[in-house]
Structures are given as structure tokens and as C-alpha cells.
Design a protein around this motif. Structure first.
Motif, PDB file in Angstrom:
ATOM      1  N   LYS A  49       0.832  -1.206   0.000  1.00 21.53           N
ATOM      2  CA  LYS A  49       0.000   0.000   0.000  1.00 21.53           C
ATOM      3  C   LYS A  49       0.869   1.260   0.000  1.00 21.53           C
ATOM      4  O   LYS A  49       0.594   2.217  -0.720  1.00 21.53           O
ATOM      5  CB  LYS A  49      -0.931   0.018   1.214  1.00 21.53           C
ATOM      6  CG  LYS A  49      -2.133  -0.868   1.108  1.00 21.53           C
ATOM      7  CD  LYS A  49      -2.939  -0.690   2.391  1.00 21.53           C
ATOM      8  CE  LYS A  49      -4.227  -1.415   2.421  1.00 21.53           C
ATOM      9  NZ  LYS A  49      -4.936  -1.240   3.698  1.00 21.53           N
ATOM     10  N   GLN A  68     -11.987  -8.091  -6.984  1.00 23.20           N
ATOM     11  CA  GLN A  68     -12.537  -6.844  -6.463  1.00 23.20           C
ATOM     12  C   GLN A  68     -11.882  -6.405  -5.153  1.00 23.20           C
ATOM     13  O   GLN A  68     -11.719  -5.216  -4.921  1.00 23.20           O
ATOM     14  CB  GLN A  68     -14.047  -6.961  -6.282  1.00 23.20           C
ATOM     15  CG  GLN A  68     -14.784  -6.979  -7.602  1.00 23.20           C
ATOM     16  CD  GLN A  68     -16.280  -7.093  -7.437  1.00 23.20           C
ATOM     17  OE1 GLN A  68     -16.760  -7.808  -6.567  1.00 23.20           O
ATOM     18  NE2 GLN A  68     -17.016  -6.406  -8.291  1.00 23.20           N
ATOM     19  N   GLU A  69     -11.492  -7.354  -4.322  1.00 23.33           N
ATOM     20  CA  GLU A  69     -10.904  -7.006  -3.017  1.00 23.33           C
ATOM     21  C   GLU A  69      -9.620  -6.191  -3.151  1.00 23.33           C
ATOM     22  O   GLU A  69      -9.253  -5.449  -2.241  1.00 23.33           O
ATOM     23  CB  GLU A  69     -10.629  -8.277  -2.211  1.00 23.33           C
ATOM     24  CG  GLU A  69      -9.536  -9.147  -2.831  1.00 23.33           C
ATOM     25  CD  GLU A  69      -9.526 -10.576  -2.353  1.00 23.33           C
ATOM     26  OE1 GLU A  69      -8.434 -11.059  -2.025  1.00 23.33           O
ATOM     27  OE2 GLU A  69     -10.601 -11.193  -2.312  1.00 23.33           O
ATOM     28  N   HIS A  70      -8.936  -6.293  -4.290  1.00 24.97           N
ATOM     29  CA  HIS A  70      -7.666  -5.573  -4.462  1.00 24.97           C
ATOM     30  C   HIS A  70      -7.858  -4.107  -4.844  1.00 24.97           C
ATOM     31  O   HIS A  70      -6.923  -3.317  -4.729  1.00 24.97           O
ATOM     32  CB  HIS A  70      -6.791  -6.293  -5.488  1.00 24.97           C
ATOM     33  CG  HIS A  70      -6.385  -7.648  -5.016  1.00 24.97           C
ATOM     34  ND1 HIS A  70      -6.337  -8.730  -5.852  1.00 24.97           N
ATOM     35  CD2 HIS A  70      -6.033  -8.110  -3.792  1.00 24.97           C
ATOM     36  CE1 HIS A  70      -5.975  -9.795  -5.169  1.00 24.97           C
ATOM     37  NE2 HIS A  70      -5.798  -9.444  -3.915  1.00 24.97           N
ATOM     38  N   ILE A  71      -9.048  -3.732  -5.260  1.00 21.57           N
ATOM     39  CA  ILE A  71      -9.313  -2.334  -5.595  1.00 21.57           C
ATOM     40  C   ILE A  71      -9.111  -1.443  -4.376  1.00 21.57           C
ATOM     41  O   ILE A  71      -8.642  -0.314  -4.491  1.00 21.57           O
ATOM     42  CB  ILE A  71     -10.729  -2.182  -6.192  1.00 21.57           C
ATOM     43  CG1 ILE A  71     -10.790  -2.903  -7.543  1.00 21.57           C
ATOM     44  CG2 ILE A  71     -11.113  -0.718  -6.346  1.00 21.57           C
ATOM     45  CD1 ILE A  71     -12.169  -3.026  -8.127  1.00 21.57           C
ATOM     46  N   SER A  72      -9.429  -1.972  -3.202  1.00 20.73           N
ATOM     47  CA  SER A  72      -9.283  -1.185  -1.967  1.00 20.73           C
ATOM     48  C   SER A  72      -7.827  -0.854  -1.646  1.00 20.73           C
ATOM     49  O   SER A  72      -7.565   0.018  -0.816  1.00 20.73           O
ATOM     50  CB  SER A  72      -9.924  -1.925  -0.789  1.00 20.73           C
ATOM     51  OG  SER A  72      -9.209  -3.121  -0.521  1.00 20.73           O
ATOM     52  N   LEU A  73      -6.881  -1.508  -2.296  1.00 16.87           N
ATOM     53  CA  LEU A  73      -5.460  -1.215  -2.069  1.00 16.87           C
ATOM     54  C   LEU A  73      -5.019   0.055  -2.796  1.00 16.87           C
ATOM     55  O   LEU A  73      -3.968   0.604  -2.491  1.00 16.87           O
ATOM     56  CB  LEU A  73      -4.585  -2.386  -2.527  1.00 16.87           C
ATOM     57  CG  LEU A  73      -4.807  -3.732  -1.851  1.00 16.87           C
ATOM     58  CD1 LEU A  73      -3.934  -4.805  -2.499  1.00 16.87           C
ATOM     59  CD2 LEU A  73      -4.524  -3.635  -0.367  1.00 16.87           C
ATOM     60  N   GLU A  76      -5.661   7.220  -3.430  1.00 14.89           N
ATOM     61  CA  GLU A  76      -6.162   8.383  -4.173  1.00 14.89           C
ATOM     62  C   GLU A  76      -5.092   8.769  -5.194  1.00 14.89           C
ATOM     63  O   GLU A  76      -3.907   8.738  -4.889  1.00 14.89           O
ATOM     64  CB  GLU A  76      -6.388   9.530  -3.187  1.00 14.89           C
ATOM     65  CG  GLU A  76      -6.953  10.768  -3.793  1.00 14.89           C
ATOM     66  CD  GLU A  76      -8.462  10.819  -3.695  1.00 14.89           C
ATOM     67  OE1 GLU A  76      -9.028  11.621  -4.431  1.00 14.89           O
ATOM     68  OE2 GLU A  76      -9.039  10.068  -2.910  1.00 14.89           O
ATOM     69  N   LYS A  80      -7.133   4.765 -13.017  1.00 13.44           N
ATOM     70  CA  LYS A  80      -7.839   3.488 -13.128  1.00 13.44           C
ATOM     71  C   LYS A  80      -8.343   3.268 -14.545  1.00 13.44           C
ATOM     72  O   LYS A  80      -9.129   4.056 -15.063  1.00 13.44           O
ATOM     73  CB  LYS A  80      -9.004   3.430 -12.153  1.00 13.44           C
ATOM     74  CG  LYS A  80      -8.597   3.503 -10.712  1.00 13.44           C
ATOM     75  CD  LYS A  80      -9.797   3.496  -9.805  1.00 13.44           C
ATOM     76  CE  LYS A  80      -9.390   3.867  -8.407  1.00 13.44           C
ATOM     77  NZ  LYS A  80     -10.420   4.645  -7.736  1.00 13.44           N
ATOM     78  N   TYR A 117     -17.227  -5.361 -13.402  1.00 10.21           N
ATOM     79  CA  TYR A 117     -16.614  -4.035 -13.311  1.00 10.21           C
ATOM     80  C   TYR A 117     -17.306  -3.002 -14.184  1.00 10.21           C
ATOM     81  O   TYR A 117     -16.819  -1.878 -14.337  1.00 10.21           O
ATOM     82  CB  TYR A 117     -15.125  -4.112 -13.671  1.00 10.21           C
ATOM     83  CG  TYR A 117     -14.337  -4.928 -12.684  1.00 10.21           C
ATOM     84  CD1 TYR A 117     -14.242  -4.548 -11.352  1.00 10.21           C
ATOM     85  CD2 TYR A 117     -13.718  -6.103 -13.068  1.00 10.21           C
ATOM     86  CE1 TYR A 117     -13.542  -5.304 -10.432  1.00 10.21           C
ATOM     87  CE2 TYR A 117     -12.998  -6.865 -12.149  1.00 10.21           C
ATOM     88  CZ  TYR A 117     -12.924  -6.463 -10.844  1.00 10.21           C
ATOM     89  OH  TYR A 117     -12.228  -7.209  -9.927  1.00 10.21           O
TER      90      TYR A 117
END
Length: 142
Positions: A49, A68-73, A76, A80, A117
Motif C-alpha cells: 500500500k 474486487q478485493e484488491h481495488i481497496s489497495l 487516491e 484506473k 466491473y
């Protein structure tokens, strides 16, 4: 610069990443590659991160995301790109990866995940017939 290429299996994320790497000299990470950064998985995630955050204004990194869980890594400021393909193209490419055989459970998984997505907010959304020149222009790369 941090570029996230997000999409389902077999939509062309790696192909696009390699084209961008040639132009940018970027490092490419995919999925859980970050686990190699540290012995402890949670420490590895935090290190990754921090690496991603620093790359927004620093080293060029391309992060390929299928889950999808990796998008939170993503921090800002990440650029994308959502890459899509029609279901039949995805199935055909996956079948080629599987040496000509697409088992029914995998086919059903691809069908269930197709379109996951479609509504994700992004800076650029591309189909399988993208023009890499348009991507370079969107990124401000000559």
C-alpha cells in the motif's frame, strides 16, 4: 505514476500492461504479487500500500487487478483503467490458456463474473479493441 488495469480474466490486462511498460519503464504487479515483499502477509500488504501510494507521484507502477478485493489497495490519485471484453471473447481466450479445454465449472465462473466491473468508477474504460495511442494520450504520454 500508478496505473491500475482492472478487469475480468482474459480481457487483455497483461497485454496492455506490457505495452505501457515498454513506454514507461514501469514495474508490473499482479493480484497478490505483493506477498513476496515481506514474510508476514499483513506486513506485505501494508508495504505494498505504501509503495502504491508513493508511486502516484513517483516510480511508475502498473497494478493488474482481477479480484474486487484488491481495488481497496489503490490510493487516491491512481489512474484506473477498466478493461472489458465480451463473454465469448473471454471464454475463447480462457480456453486457449487451458490448452483447448474449458471445463464447465470454469465456464460457469466466467459467466457469473462477467460484467462485474461495468459500473466501477474509472478514469478510462476500454473494450478489447482499444487503441493504445488513445491510452497514451489519456495518460499524457507522448
Amino acid at each position: 505514476m500508478l496505473i491500475a488495469i482492472i478487469g475480468e480474466n482474459c480481457v487483455g490486462k497483461s497485454t496492455l500492461a506490457n505495452q505501457l511498460r515498454e513506454k514507461l519503464g514501469a514495474t508490473i504487479y499482479s493480484g497478490k504479487d505483493y506477498l513476496r515483499l515481506e514474510k508476514n502477509p499483513s506486513v506485505a500488504m501494508e508495504t505494498f500500500k505504501a509503495t502504491l501510494k508513493a508511486s502516484v507521484d513517483g516510480e511508475n507502477i502498473i497494478y493488474l487487478i482481477t479480484e474486487q478485493e484488491h481495488i481497496s489497495l489503490l490510493p487516491e490519485g491512481a489512474f484506473k483503467i477498466v478493461l472489458t471484453a465480451d463473454l465469448e471473447t473471454i471464454k475463447l481466450r480462457f480456453k486457449e490458456r487451458m490448452r483447448g479445454n474449458l471445463p464447465m465449472p470454469l465456464e460457469k465462473m466466467l459467466e457469473a463474473k462477467h460484467g462485474m466491473y461495468d459500473d466501477l468508477p474509472c478514469d478510462l474504460k476500454l473494450g478489447a479493441d482499444y487503441d493504445v495511442g488513445e491510452i497514451f494520450a489519456a495518460l499524457g504520454i507522448a
